[in-house]
Design an enzyme around this catalytic site. Structure first.
Site, mmCIF file in Angstrom:
data_model
loop_
_atom_site.group_PDB
_atom_site.id
_atom_site.type_symbol
_atom_site.label_atom_id
_atom_site.label_comp_id
_atom_site.label_asym_id
_atom_site.label_seq_id
_atom_site.Cartn_x
_atom_site.Cartn_y
_atom_site.Cartn_z
ATOM 1 N N GLU A 75 0.957 -1.173 -0.202
ATOM 2 C CA GLU A 75 -0.091 0.093 0.108
ATOM 3 C C GLU A 75 0.737 1.318 -0.003
ATOM 4 O O GLU A 75 0.607 2.010 0.571
ATOM 5 C CB GLU A 75 -0.941 0.046 1.074
ATOM 6 C CG GLU A 75 -2.194 -0.834 1.045
ATOM 7 C CD GLU A 75 -3.256 -0.456 0.265
ATOM 8 O OE1 GLU A 75 -3.144 0.830 -0.228
ATOM 9 O OE2 GLU A 75 -3.872 -1.466 -0.189
HETATM 10 C C1 LIG Z 1 2.721 -9.790 0.935
HETATM 11 C C2 LIG Z 1 2.468 -8.591 -0.197
HETATM 12 C C3 LIG Z 1 1.021 -8.426 -0.491
HETATM 13 C C4 LIG Z 1 0.908 -7.573 -1.616
HETATM 14 N N1 LIG Z 1 -0.530 -7.400 -1.886
HETATM 15 C C5 LIG Z 1 -0.853 -6.835 -3.323
HETATM 16 C C6 LIG Z 1 -2.079 -6.604 -3.862
HETATM 17 O O1 LIG Z 1 -2.835 -7.295 -3.287
HETATM 18 N N2 LIG Z 1 -2.264 -6.181 -5.186
HETATM 19 C C7 LIG Z 1 -1.073 -5.323 -5.415
HETATM 20 O O2 LIG Z 1 -1.227 -4.842 -6.513
HETATM 21 N N3 LIG Z 1 0.365 -5.261 -4.889
HETATM 22 C C8 LIG Z 1 0.395 -5.890 -3.882
HETATM 23 N N4 LIG Z 1 1.527 -5.917 -3.058
HETATM 24 C C9 LIG Z 1 2.773 -5.068 -3.964
HETATM 25 C C10 LIG Z 1 3.331 -4.012 -3.190
HETATM 26 O O3 LIG Z 1 2.217 -2.963 -3.197
HETATM 27 C C11 LIG Z 1 4.559 -3.681 -3.768
HETATM 28 O O4 LIG Z 1 5.428 -4.788 -3.330
HETATM 29 C C12 LIG Z 1 5.030 -2.392 -3.297
HETATM 30 O O5 LIG Z 1 4.183 -1.172 -3.777
HETATM 31 C C13 LIG Z 1 6.576 -2.048 -3.537
HETATM 32 O O6 LIG Z 1 6.558 -2.315 -4.905
HETATM 33 P P1 LIG Z 1 8.066 -3.178 -5.278
HETATM 34 O O7 LIG Z 1 7.791 -4.556 -4.345
HETATM 35 O O8 LIG Z 1 7.941 -3.444 -6.608
HETATM 36 O O9 LIG Z 1 9.318 -2.645 -4.891
HETATM 37 P P2 LIG Z 1 10.007 -1.386 -5.466
HETATM 38 O O10 LIG Z 1 8.847 -0.324 -6.163
HETATM 39 O O11 LIG Z 1 11.015 -1.530 -6.499
HETATM 40 O O12 LIG Z 1 10.779 -0.628 -4.309
HETATM 41 C C14 LIG Z 1 11.916 -1.204 -3.659
HETATM 42 C C15 LIG Z 1 12.425 -0.225 -2.783
HETATM 43 O O13 LIG Z 1 12.764 1.165 -3.414
HETATM 44 C C16 LIG Z 1 12.280 2.255 -3.098
HETATM 45 N N5 LIG Z 1 11.610 3.252 -3.956
HETATM 46 C C17 LIG Z 1 11.032 2.780 -5.103
HETATM 47 N N6 LIG Z 1 10.788 3.884 -5.772
HETATM 48 C C18 LIG Z 1 11.332 4.946 -5.260
HETATM 49 C C19 LIG Z 1 11.569 6.372 -5.406
HETATM 50 N N7 LIG Z 1 10.903 7.015 -6.667
HETATM 51 N N8 LIG Z 1 12.146 7.228 -4.636
HETATM 52 C C20 LIG Z 1 12.491 6.498 -3.403
HETATM 53 N N9 LIG Z 1 12.573 5.233 -3.231
HETATM 54 C C21 LIG Z 1 11.997 4.515 -4.085
HETATM 55 C C22 LIG Z 1 10.993 1.710 -2.265
HETATM 56 O O14 LIG Z 1 10.545 2.693 -1.136
HETATM 57 C C23 LIG Z 1 11.727 0.444 -1.468
HETATM 58 O O15 LIG Z 1 12.218 0.504 -0.439
HETATM 59 C C24 LIG Z 1 1.859 -6.933 -2.203
HETATM 60 C C25 LIG Z 1 3.269 -6.936 -1.617
HETATM 61 C C26 LIG Z 1 3.556 -7.870 -0.747
HETATM 62 C C27 LIG Z 1 4.868 -8.164 -0.213
#
Ligand SMILES: Cc1cc2nc3c(=O)[nH]c(=O)nc-3n(C[C@H](O)[C@H](O)[C@H](O)COP(=O)(O)OP(=O)(O)OC[C@H]3O[C@@H](n4cnc5c(N)ncnc54)[C@H](O)[C@@H]3O)c2cc1C
Length: 605
Positions: free
Chosen positions: A457
């Site tokens: 989220e």
């Molecule tokens: C158990 C679980 C349940 C989930 N359920 C859902 C669901 O039901 N539906 C759904 O759609 N998604 C779901 N998600 C996805 C979740 O919303 C994403 O994992 C989250 O938004 C982060 O995206 P990412 O994993 O690609 O990490 P990334 O976006 O790659 O981020 C990795 C790190 O980089 C940092 N970062 C990224 N971009 C920037 C920036 N521009 N500036 C500074 N820092 C940055 C982030 O803060 C983080 O620390 C779920 C995830 C998990 C683990």
């Protein structure tokens, strides 16, 4: 926890005052209490006893179906039976017209008992609420109604393997399905192709159908996707196809489970990689998942974000309740674990019996820290839920102000409990000593379950960017000013109360320091200067907000001298003595526009 919940709802937030509003006129303090009693009972009987089981017996995919423990089927059925899926909906949509603050308070019991088993229902009501806000009358009737009744469950499909925080990079494509795509009763019909990652509750056999809400891009006439968020639209993609009466047609939609993710915690909720439209289940001889558009093209993210305030308060509340579970477990442990003797003359005799560890000041410190985090977090979440009620049912000016305050507080309501109630879980492990590091006690699972909340989220980092980059500068800083004026009102009231003037003064200085740091961060006008320290800003902002919440709670708690109220006063004192001073470290890098993080080069690591 129930006594604190009742105190906050009734003594502090005066939930009964909502009964004067037409929407809630059929309710009474008794109906509110009976909803809480019912949810507390179902959570105690159907959820809590199986929380460990759903952690150890992870969802299993046999190539055809996903298997969940029978306990999850029974618990979700009991939840559906309670009517809570539609608790806040209109009577004629099958709901109970409960205020949001009561609905959230009631749902808190499930998060505490088994956050993972509760996940299916929370996603379903979020999905159906979105359709109530943005769907056509038929989409509401067919999809939302069947979700509110528990016949079908729902998901939110935003993330993709390459697009998490940055949803503008979503690559799932939606193309109109045939010449007549616009004449479909359920909404303009498209074929979707793409992969969605991390989808919670994306596959299971708990209900006869799963309604996915999917973000995808409609290609332009040149076949290219519009870059950025403007190109994103929203689609309803049922796992099994249905007709416009909501009857299953017997056809499987082209949505395939590519695999389950194996998680650190929250294991009882399936987490999936879903392939849309890869041709595993061709529909009418063709690859491509059938999806019905919700809202206008390009408005997908806007529709999703409509839901975000409530969803993010819900995430924050979930984090609070995991913190609460750990706090209660460690308090109980500390009361019965004998170890060590008193410091000073009373403990000099080695033949004297050891003390229960709850008697040691350092253990009390860990318990007070937890108490100040979890009860403060609960108060904040309920305050925000109460703002949602004001937004929907208040007089126009009050509703407008509630909306602005919610915009400001949502990143805090989501992120602060995710960080500090996780810290509470870590302290709960510490109170257990070595036993806390084993799987014989629940505290390690609470920590693992809670670790998700800083990630989903919107990650912690993204919440900070939202707060400092958008919320505090919106409308020329109007939201920040409004919040500051609310905080100042509390400080003013505290100034007249014996014992509260001093924390009031401390909060006034903290507020002033926060305002000055905000200005200094933005003084060059360069977002890259200000936002390099957005996370420390988020932390400081959160601590100021929580100090305000605690002072406001103390204004009510000081009226009575029972143990409950004395405990609230001690937690408030703890927060002001041990926590609020931390903001200085966070704000000094913000105000100084410290650039070490920004300057650091990749090859220096
Ligand atoms: C158990 C679980 C349940 C989930 N359920 C859902 C669901 O039901 N539906 C759904 O759609 N998604 C779901 N998600 C996805 C979740 O919303 C994403 O994992 C989250 O938004 C982060 O995206 P990412 O994993 O690609 O990490 P990334 O976006 O790659 O981020 C990795 C790190 O980089 C940092 N970062 C990224 N971009 C920037 C920036 N521009 N500036 C500074 N820092 C940055 C982030 O803060 C983080 O620390 C779920 C995830 C998990 C683990």
């Amino acid at each position: 926890m129930r006594d604190t919940l009742d105190f906050l709802l009734h003594d502090w937030l005066d939930a009964a005052s909502l009964l004067q509003r037409a929407r809630f006129a059929d309710h009474s303090p008794e109906t509110f209490a009976s909803v809480l009693d019912t949810c507390e009972r179902i959570a105690r009987e159907k959820f809590a006893p199986f929380n460990r089981l759903v952690d150890t017996e992870e969802p299993r995919f046999d190539g055809e179906q996903v298997h969940l423990p029978q306990a999850t089927h029974a618990a979700t059925a009991a939840y559906v039976e309670s009517g809570m899926l539609a608790a806040a909906q209109d009577y004629d949509a099958g709901g109970m017209q409960l205020p949001c603050v009561i609905e959230m308070a009631a749902n808190a019991f499930f998060s505490k008992a088994s956050v993972a088993m509760g996940g299916y229902a929370m996603l379903t009501s979020g999905n159906a609420n979105l359709l109530m806000a943005h769907g056509t009358p038929l989409q509401r009737e067919v999809f939302a109604r069947n979700e509110f009744s528990g016949r079908w469950f729902g998901t939110m499909c935003l993330s993709e393997p390459q697009a998490g925080s940055s949803l503008s990079d979503v690559a799932t494509r939606a193309v109109p399905d045939g010449e007549d795509f616009d004449s479909e009763a359920l909404g303009p019909r498209y074929r979707l192709r793409g992969n969605k990652m991390w989808i919670s509750a994306g596959e299971h056999e708990l209900t006869e159908n799963i309604i996915h809400l999917v973000l995808a891009k409609i290609p332009g006439p040149d076949g290219k996707l519009v870059p950025g968020t403007r190109g994103i639209s929203l689609f309803i993609v049922p796992k099994r196809l249905i007709d416009d009466q909501g009857r299953l047609t017997g056809e499987r939609n082209d949505v395939a489970l590519a695999g389950l993710n194996h998680k650190l915690g929250y294991r009882g909720t399936t987490n999936t990689l879903l392939n849309f439209g890869e041709g595993r289940f061709p529909v009418r001889g063709e690859a491509g998942a059938i999806g019905y558009r919700v809202g206008r093209p390009g408005e997908g993210l806007r529709c999703m974000f409509h839901m975000m305030n409530e969803a993010r308060i819900g995430v924050g509340l979930g984090a609070v309740m995991l913190g609460f579970a750990g706090y209660e477990a460690s308090l109980e442990y500390a009361r019965q674990r004998p170890q060590g003797r008193a410091i000073g003359p009373a403990g000099k005799d080695p033949a004297s019996p050891p003390l229960p560890i709850v008697q040691h000041a350092d253990v009390k410190r860990m318990l007070l820290a937890q108490k100040s985090y979890v009860e403060g977090g609960l108060a904040l979440a309920l305050y925000c839920a109460r703002l949602v009620d004001e937004l929907h049912t208040g007089e126009p000016d009050a509703a407008r102000e509630a909306g602005t305050l919610l915009e400001m507080l949502t990143p805090i309501a989501k992120s602060w409990p995710s960080e500090w109630c996780l810290e509470a879980n870590s302290l709960a492990i510490q109170v257990h000593g070595g036993y806390g590091y084993t799987r014989d006690f629940m505290v390690e699972q609470y920590w693992r379950d809670n670790r998700l909340n800083m990630i989903h989220e919107g990650t912690h980092g993204i919440q900070g960017l939202d707060l400092l980059g958008r919320k505090v500068v919106m409308d020329g800083g109007a939201g920040l000013k409004l919040l500051a004026s609310r905080i100042s009102q509390t400080i003013e009231r505290a100034g007249h109360e014996v014992g509260l003037a001093e924390p009031g003064n401390a909060l006034a200085s903290a507020l002033q320091r926060l305002g000055a740091a905000t200005k200094a961060a933005w003084s060059t006008g360069l977002p890259e200067d200000a936002l390099a320290n957005a996370t420390p800003y988020l932390q400081a902002f959160g601590h100021v907000v929580l100090a305000w919440i605690w002072l406001d709670v103390a204004l009510v708690a000081r009226r009575s001298h029972s143990g409950l109220e004395a405990g609230k006063m001690a937690a408030m004192r703890y927060f002001f003595a041990y926590e609020l001073p931390k903001i200085e470290a966070w704000l000094s890098v913000v105000a100084g526009r410290e650039s070490v993080c920004r300057d650091m080069q990749d090859d220096w690591f």
